[in-house]
Design an enzyme around this catalytic site. Sequence first.
Site, PDB file in Angstrom:
ATOM      1  N   HIS A  38     -11.544 -22.426   1.648  1.00 33.40           N
ATOM      2  CA  HIS A  38     -11.845 -21.724   2.995  1.00 33.40           C
ATOM      3  C   HIS A  38     -13.487 -21.113   2.813  1.00 33.40           C
ATOM      4  CE1 HIS A  38     -10.985 -19.508   6.679  1.00 33.40           C
ATOM      5  NE2 HIS A  38     -11.348 -18.515   6.298  1.00 33.40           N
ATOM      6  N   ASP A  40     -16.147 -18.913   4.683  1.00 31.82           N
ATOM      7  CA  ASP A  40     -16.419 -18.021   5.641  1.00 31.82           C
ATOM      8  C   ASP A  40     -17.948 -17.884   5.988  1.00 31.82           C
ATOM      9  OD1 ASP A  40     -13.825 -16.714   6.380  1.00 31.82           O
ATOM     10  OD2 ASP A  40     -13.952 -16.115   4.101  1.00 31.82           O
ATOM     11  N   MET A  42     -20.745 -16.260   8.196  1.00 32.24           N
ATOM     12  CA  MET A  42     -20.953 -15.081   9.104  1.00 32.24           C
ATOM     13  C   MET A  42     -22.793 -15.048   9.218  1.00 32.24           C
ATOM     14  SD  MET A  42     -18.764 -12.408   6.837  1.00 32.24           S
ATOM     15  CE  MET A  42     -17.255 -12.728   6.478  1.00 32.24           C
ATOM     16  N   HIS A  71     -14.711 -21.528   8.488  1.00 34.42           N
ATOM     17  CA  HIS A  71     -14.514 -20.510   9.458  1.00 34.42           C
ATOM     18  C   HIS A  71     -15.738 -19.853   9.921  1.00 34.42           C
ATOM     19  CE1 HIS A  71     -12.503 -16.219   9.994  1.00 34.42           C
ATOM     20  NE2 HIS A  71     -12.876 -16.676  11.223  1.00 34.42           N
ATOM     21  N   MET A  73     -17.679 -17.407  11.865  1.00 40.21           N
ATOM     22  CA  MET A  73     -17.748 -16.071  12.529  1.00 40.21           C
ATOM     23  C   MET A  73     -19.224 -15.822  12.932  1.00 40.21           C
ATOM     24  SD  MET A  73     -15.423 -14.170   9.713  1.00 40.21           S
ATOM     25  CE  MET A  73     -15.614 -15.570   8.471  1.00 40.21           C
ATOM     26  N   MET A 142      -6.439 -14.073  12.901  1.00 39.67           N
ATOM     27  CA  MET A 142      -7.050 -13.005  11.863  1.00 39.67           C
ATOM     28  C   MET A 142      -5.968 -11.816  11.767  1.00 39.67           C
ATOM     29  SD  MET A 142     -10.015 -14.189  10.935  1.00 39.67           S
ATOM     30  CE  MET A 142     -10.241 -12.923   9.903  1.00 39.67           C
ATOM     31  N   ASP A 180      -5.540 -14.973   7.856  1.00 42.45           N
ATOM     32  CA  ASP A 180      -6.663 -14.761   7.224  1.00 42.45           C
ATOM     33  C   ASP A 180      -6.937 -13.265   7.189  1.00 42.45           C
ATOM     34  OD1 ASP A 180      -9.134 -14.558   6.063  1.00 42.45           O
ATOM     35  OD2 ASP A 180     -10.115 -16.015   7.544  1.00 42.45           O
TER      36      ASP A 180
HETATM   37  C1  DX5 Z   1     -12.744 -12.017   6.740  1.00 43.32           C
HETATM   38  C2  DX5 Z   1     -12.785 -13.560   6.368  1.00 43.32           C
HETATM   39  C3  DX5 Z   1     -11.583 -13.758   5.411  1.00 43.32           C
HETATM   40  C4  DX5 Z   1     -11.719 -13.076   3.978  1.00 43.32           C
HETATM   41  C5  DX5 Z   1     -10.451 -12.822   3.557  1.00 43.32           C
HETATM   42  O1  DX5 Z   1     -13.857 -11.752   7.681  1.00 43.32           O
HETATM   43  O2  DX5 Z   1     -12.475 -14.368   7.361  1.00 43.32           O
HETATM   44  O3  DX5 Z   1     -11.472 -15.145   5.090  1.00 43.32           O
HETATM   45  O4  DX5 Z   1     -12.574 -13.612   3.007  1.00 43.32           O
HETATM   46  O5  DX5 Z   1     -10.631 -11.840   2.290  1.00 43.32           O
HETATM   47  P1  DX5 Z   1      -9.399 -10.971   1.686  1.00 43.32           P
HETATM   48  O6  DX5 Z   1      -8.334 -12.267   1.303  1.00 43.32           O
HETATM   49  O7  DX5 Z   1     -10.127 -10.210   0.604  1.00 43.32           O
HETATM   50  O8  DX5 Z   1      -8.883 -10.269   2.871  1.00 43.32           O
HETATM   51 ZN    ZN Z   2     -12.061 -16.500   6.973  1.00 40.54          ZN
END
Ligand code: DX5
Ligand code: ZN
Length: 225
Positions: A38, A40, A42, A71, A73, A142, A180
């Site tokens: 996965h 992320d 951002m 993912h 964001m 989420m 997630d």
């Molecule tokens: C949050 C992300 C998650 C995050 C999860 O914004 O989308 O994927 O990395 O991290 P943990 O498992 O540490 O909550």
């Molecule tokens: Zn994520």
Amino acid sequence: MNPPFDQTVVAPSLLAGDFSRLGAEARRVEAAGADWLHLDVMDGHFVDNISFGPAVVAAMKKAVSIPLDVHLMISRPDHYLARFIEAGARSISVHLEAKHEVAATLRATREAGCLAGLAINPGTPLSAALAHLPNIDLLLVMTVNPGFGGQEFIASTMDKVAAAARLRAENGWSYHIEVDGGIKEDTARISREKGANVMVAGTSVFKAGDVAAAIRELRSSPRQT
Ligand code: DX5
Ligand code: ZN
């Protein structure tokens, strides 16, 4: 298409890995049994954090052979979509709350041969995503507010997971349900019981002493009696 939703997929989030050695971190979880990786992304606008972009996704494509679950964001997923497809994403989730024409972004994702995911924040009701449910491969519920790893699981999101699973069965729709944020052994079990089958986990996998055991626990944590 009827994917085996009863089979749990564990997708460690690289956000919790050591950023000075991302390739090695990705290989570490792959070797320990991760099903997907996965990633992320951002942008500092949609969420109050900046992580990495398509270049890192492309580098991870070379580092591992498990599917890359991206993912986004970011405020304008439509604008950047092609770059993440090009980078080698197997699935791309975009937020319902971002500024884009959601249906068009999902369609473009599928047309490029990628799995199309729709992500919803804890505060967004499932009803807001309803029109898209027939046209997605993955619903990302989420379980924390997006932006940072290491946050606490928000249990009230489980109603949406249960409703999404029920609607899928009633309508013959076909999407994975992914959770997630704050996913560890106990919250993974709750999520699976409600109908989720893709477990994203950053902290609980990357910071575990025994990563393989942590991944096994997310897949099938024993029921508490
Ligand atoms: C949050 C992300 C998650 C995050 C999860 O914004 O989308 O994927 O990395 O991290 P943990 O498992 O540490 O909550
Ligand atoms: Zn994520």
